[in-house]
Design a protein around this motif. Structure first.
Motif, PDB file in Angstrom:
ATOM      1  N   ARG A   1       0.861  -1.190   0.000  1.00  0.00           N
ATOM      2  CA  ARG A   1       0.000   0.000   0.000  1.00  0.00           C
ATOM      3  C   ARG A   1       0.896   1.239   0.000  1.00  0.00           C
ATOM      4  O   ARG A   1       1.723   1.422   0.898  1.00  0.00           O
TER       5      ARG A   1
ATOM      6  N   SER B   1       1.063   5.591  -0.758  1.00  0.00           N
ATOM      7  CA  SER B   1       0.272   6.822  -0.857  1.00  0.00           C
ATOM      8  C   SER B   1       0.223   7.315  -2.301  1.00  0.00           C
ATOM      9  O   SER B   1       1.248   7.410  -2.972  1.00  0.00           O
TER      10      SER B   1
ATOM     11  N   LEU C   1      -5.051   5.821   5.471  1.00  0.00           N
ATOM     12  CA  LEU C   1      -4.318   5.348   6.647  1.00  0.00           C
ATOM     13  C   LEU C   1      -3.665   6.524   7.362  1.00  0.00           C
ATOM     14  O   LEU C   1      -3.303   7.527   6.736  1.00  0.00           O
TER      15      LEU C   1
ATOM     16  N   SER D   1      -0.498   8.176   8.980  1.00  0.00           N
ATOM     17  CA  SER D   1       0.946   8.012   8.773  1.00  0.00           C
ATOM     18  C   SER D   1       1.675   7.644  10.051  1.00  0.00           C
ATOM     19  O   SER D   1       2.799   7.132   9.997  1.00  0.00           O
TER      20      SER D   1
ATOM     21  N   LEU E   1       0.870   3.135  10.568  1.00  0.00           N
ATOM     22  CA  LEU E   1       0.806   2.379   9.327  1.00  0.00           C
ATOM     23  C   LEU E   1       0.921   0.876   9.587  1.00  0.00           C
ATOM     24  O   LEU E   1       1.746   0.440  10.397  1.00  0.00           O
TER      25      LEU E   1
ATOM     26  N   ALA F   1       2.142  -1.312   4.433  1.00  0.00           N
ATOM     27  CA  ALA F   1       2.104   0.045   3.891  1.00  0.00           C
ATOM     28  C   ALA F   1       3.516   0.627   3.829  1.00  0.00           C
ATOM     29  O   ALA F   1       4.331   0.406   4.729  1.00  0.00           O
TER      30      ALA F   1
ATOM     31  N   ARG G   1      -3.574  12.110   8.409  1.00  0.00           N
ATOM     32  CA  ARG G   1      -4.405  11.257   7.566  1.00  0.00           C
ATOM     33  C   ARG G   1      -4.953  12.096   6.416  1.00  0.00           C
ATOM     34  O   ARG G   1      -5.420  13.205   6.608  1.00  0.00           O
TER      35      ARG G   1
ATOM     36  N   TYR H   1      -3.967   5.546   0.476  1.00  0.00           N
ATOM     37  CA  TYR H   1      -3.005   4.502   0.166  1.00  0.00           C
ATOM     38  C   TYR H   1      -3.663   3.483  -0.766  1.00  0.00           C
ATOM     39  O   TYR H   1      -4.743   2.958  -0.464  1.00  0.00           O
TER      40      TYR H   1
END
Length: 346
Positions: free
Chosen positions: A53, A55, A199, A201, A204, A208, A228, A236
């Motif tokens: 995952r 961003s 998600l 940060s 995580l 991710a 977020r 993500y």
């Protein structure tokens, strides 16, 4: 679809900015190319996989637009509705003539809290409020305050991040549901997405990727972006989910075919981006390609889908610059041009 460049050329593009992330090409149900480069977590040596995952930065604006259009289809909103009555006393500098459609098409003219035209480096500290307060949509209101209207609504195209946060705020107020929940149920669940989500940060999961400011080193973007993401970015996504997403979108499983036609109707040619724009989606300048794209501290992303061949080309990068040489090298496959991101390209 044959790869439009040799393996040597692709290797050179990957090496140009030390690409870290996931590159996939899917044609119909067949994956014709898959490259996982670099690390999702450098310090621990965790490699990328097709299910990592990553961003997508502004690439998630398309998801915001779809959540809004689901509310339109349900009769909760209209694209011609003015936003002023929904905002009430909040954000008084937003012009009373601004409509939902103006926000969706970047023609509202409102002042932007993250000005794309500002002379700033990608790793500058640009937020005026503590990042930990930017987790829920209402928490963004102090950051959106105080930016005067730039031009009358509908006059022209001007990419506006704040407009998409306002869309998220509107979605919450008219539906009575949280924005992140709306995207999950009205877009992700309907499309059958498995791993894509907003998600935090600072929390995580293991699958991710961290977002890195540079192509080397361990410094991340955690102090540069909201904790977020919201309506304007920060979701993500996975490469696997993106092909599912495009197929679900074209098959009418997210919004109706009629709504999709309206969302992907070219509204503006944007020469500086070498693309056109619809509602939440970039469009190929000389093709029918649909494009989601994002660029931020620790994120470089583009997913392009050709509806005619059901081909998806996705490049998800977890550094600020690493994906762009790869994106440009692959662009010919979808739109006949290597132009794509920076307005000062020759």
């Amino acid at each position: 679809m044959p790869l439009p460049l040799t393996s040597e050329q692709l290797d050179a593009a990957i090496a140009a900015e030390s690409f870290s992330g996931v590159l996939t090409i899917d044609v119909g149900a067949e994956r014709t190319l898959e490259r996982c480069e670099g690390f999702a977590h450098r310090a621990l040596g965790v490699p990328h996989t097709p299910a990592t995952r990553i961003s997508a930065a502004s690439g998630s604006k398309g998801f915001t637009a779809l959540a809004i259009m689901r509310l339109v289809e349900e009769g909760v909103l209209g694209v011609d509705d003015p936003v002023r009555p929904i905002l009430g006393d909040d954000l008084p500098l937003v012009d009373g003539a601004v409509t939902i459609e103006h926000l969706l098409t970047h023609t509202s003219g409102i002042g932007d809290y993250l000005d794309e035209d500002a002379d700033a480096d990608i790793d500058d500290y640009v937020f005026s409020v503590p990042l930990h307060t930017l987790a829920e949509t209402e928490g963004f209101l102090p950051a959106l305050e105080g930016f005067p209207q730039k031009f009358p609504p509908g006059e022209r195209f001007a990419y506006c991040n704040g407009g998409y946060v306002i869309l998220a705020l509107i979605a919450e107020r008219v539906s009575g549901r949280g924005f992140h929940e709306l995207v999950q149920t009205e877009v992700c669940d309907r499309a059958g997405l498995i791993g894509s989500a907003f998600l935090r940060s600072d929390d995580l999961p293991a699958d991710a990727a961290l977002g890195y400011l540079e192509e080397t080193g361990d410094r991340t973007n955690v102090l540069h972006l909201p904790v977020r993401g919201n309506g304007d970015g920060g979701m993500y996504l996975t490469a696997d989910d993106l092909h599912r997403f495009w197929n679900a979108l074209l098959d009418g499983r997210i919004v109706s075919p009629e709504t999709l036609v309206e969302m992907t109707r070219p509204r503006f040619d944007v020469p500086t981006e070498h693309k056109r724009y619809g509602m939440g989606f970039w469009l190929g300048r000389r093709s029918s390609s649909l494009i989601l794209e994002g660029y931020d501290a620790g994120a470089s992303f583009r997913s392009t889908h050709d509806p005619e061949t059901r081909t998806t080309v996705t490049v998800l990068g977890n550094s600020s610059e690493g994906a762009w040489p790869v994106i440009f090298a692959l662009a010919d496959a979808m739109d006949g041009t290597t132009k794509g991101k920076f307005p000062d390209e020759d």
